[in-house]
Design a protein around this motif. Structure first.
Motif, PDB file in Angstrom:
ATOM      1  N   ALA A  40       6.831   2.133  -0.375  1.00 40.40           N
ATOM      2  CA  ALA A  40       7.115   2.686  -1.706  1.00 40.40           C
ATOM      3  C   ALA A  40       5.857   2.745  -2.556  1.00 40.40           C
ATOM      4  N   TRP A  41       5.099   1.634  -2.597  1.00 35.90           N
ATOM      5  CA  TRP A  41       3.932   1.561  -3.474  1.00 35.90           C
ATOM      6  C   TRP A  41       2.816   2.482  -2.989  1.00 35.90           C
ATOM      7  N   MET A  42       2.496   2.410  -1.698  1.00 35.07           N
ATOM      8  CA  MET A  42       1.406   3.225  -1.162  1.00 35.07           C
ATOM      9  C   MET A  42       1.832   4.679  -0.982  1.00 35.07           C
ATOM     10  N   GLY A  43       3.062   4.890  -0.534  1.00 33.92           N
ATOM     11  CA  GLY A  43       3.545   6.248  -0.332  1.00 33.92           C
ATOM     12  C   GLY A  43       3.507   7.064  -1.604  1.00 33.92           C
ATOM     13  N   ILE A  66       1.830  10.027   6.634  1.00 32.15           N
ATOM     14  CA  ILE A  66       1.863   8.990   5.594  1.00 32.15           C
ATOM     15  C   ILE A  66       2.554   7.744   6.141  1.00 32.15           C
ATOM     16  N   LEU A  67       3.701   7.912   6.785  1.00 31.85           N
ATOM     17  CA  LEU A  67       4.430   6.787   7.356  1.00 31.85           C
ATOM     18  C   LEU A  67       3.594   6.089   8.431  1.00 31.85           C
ATOM     19  N   ARG A  68       2.904   6.848   9.272  1.00 34.85           N
ATOM     20  CA  ARG A  68       2.062   6.269  10.323  1.00 34.85           C
ATOM     21  C   ARG A  68       0.928   5.439   9.707  1.00 34.85           C
ATOM     22  N   SER A  69       0.270   5.989   8.710  1.00 36.33           N
ATOM     23  CA  SER A  69      -0.853   5.288   8.081  1.00 36.33           C
ATOM     24  C   SER A  69      -0.403   4.012   7.383  1.00 36.33           C
ATOM     25  N   ILE A  70       0.679   4.091   6.648  1.00 36.06           N
ATOM     26  CA  ILE A  70       1.166   2.909   5.936  1.00 36.06           C
ATOM     27  C   ILE A  70       1.673   1.863   6.926  1.00 36.06           C
ATOM     28  N   SER A  71       2.260   2.303   8.027  1.00 39.47           N
ATOM     29  CA  SER A  71       2.694   1.362   9.071  1.00 39.47           C
ATOM     30  C   SER A  71       1.507   0.582   9.616  1.00 39.47           C
TER      31      SER A  71
END
Length: 165
Positions: A40-43, A66-71
């Motif tokens: 939530a915060w980074m996305g 985005i999901l891959r990077s934040i993961s």
């Protein structure tokens, strides 16, 4: 919303962002073991700071990316150290801090992408050092490596010529 209310809201947002940058423990300890919180915060930042045309060629920035990077931040425990980097320059180099930096003779190439969140005028950058190229790209934002890879690669190839002779 009146112009005055908009300015007040903008000031409050800047203060909140400054708080997060200057006191990284608050956000990093709250989110370091919370994958949904990190998403939530980074996305939010990935979406707000990106070119509004993200996902359209040449952009590689999609919701999956985005999901891959934040993961990766979560799975490698990199969130907390990544937040600390912002606290290392309390004067924010893109504001007051830029004027107290030591001048350098090293070749400097600056690339701006249309939706980047910070901006340093060419005159100010010339005061800092040996500005050899100043480019404005019409596509991309804060995440230029994913948003406009061809332009970023071209700029990196150009600056290489100044370093390799």
């Amino acid at each position: 919303m009146t112009e005055e209310e908009e300015e007040e809201e903008e000031e409050e947002e800047e203060e909140e962002e400054a708080h997060n940058m200057l006191q990284p423990n608050t956000i990093s300890l709250a989110l370091y073991d919370n994958p949904v919180g990190q998403l939530a915060w980074m996305g939010e930042k990935w979406i707000e700071w990106a070119d509004i045309r993200a996902g359209q060629p040449p952009s590689l920035l999609t919701h999956n990316e985005i999901l891959r990077s934040i993961s990766l931040y979560y799975l490698t425990d990199s969130f907390m150290p990544s937040v600390y980097t912002y606290a290392q320059e309390p004067q924010f180099p893109y504001k007051e801090g830029i004027y107290r930096r030591a001048r350098t003779d090293a070749p400097m190439l600056v690339s701006y992408f249309k939706y980047v969140i910070g901006f340093w005028p060419e005159d100010v950058l010339r005061m800092m050092g040996n500005l050899v190229s100043y480019r404005n790209h019409e596509f991309g934002g804060f995440f230029a490596g994913l948003e406009n890879p061809p332009a970023l690669v071209d700029d990196l190839r150009e600056i290489r010529n100044f370093w390799t002779g």
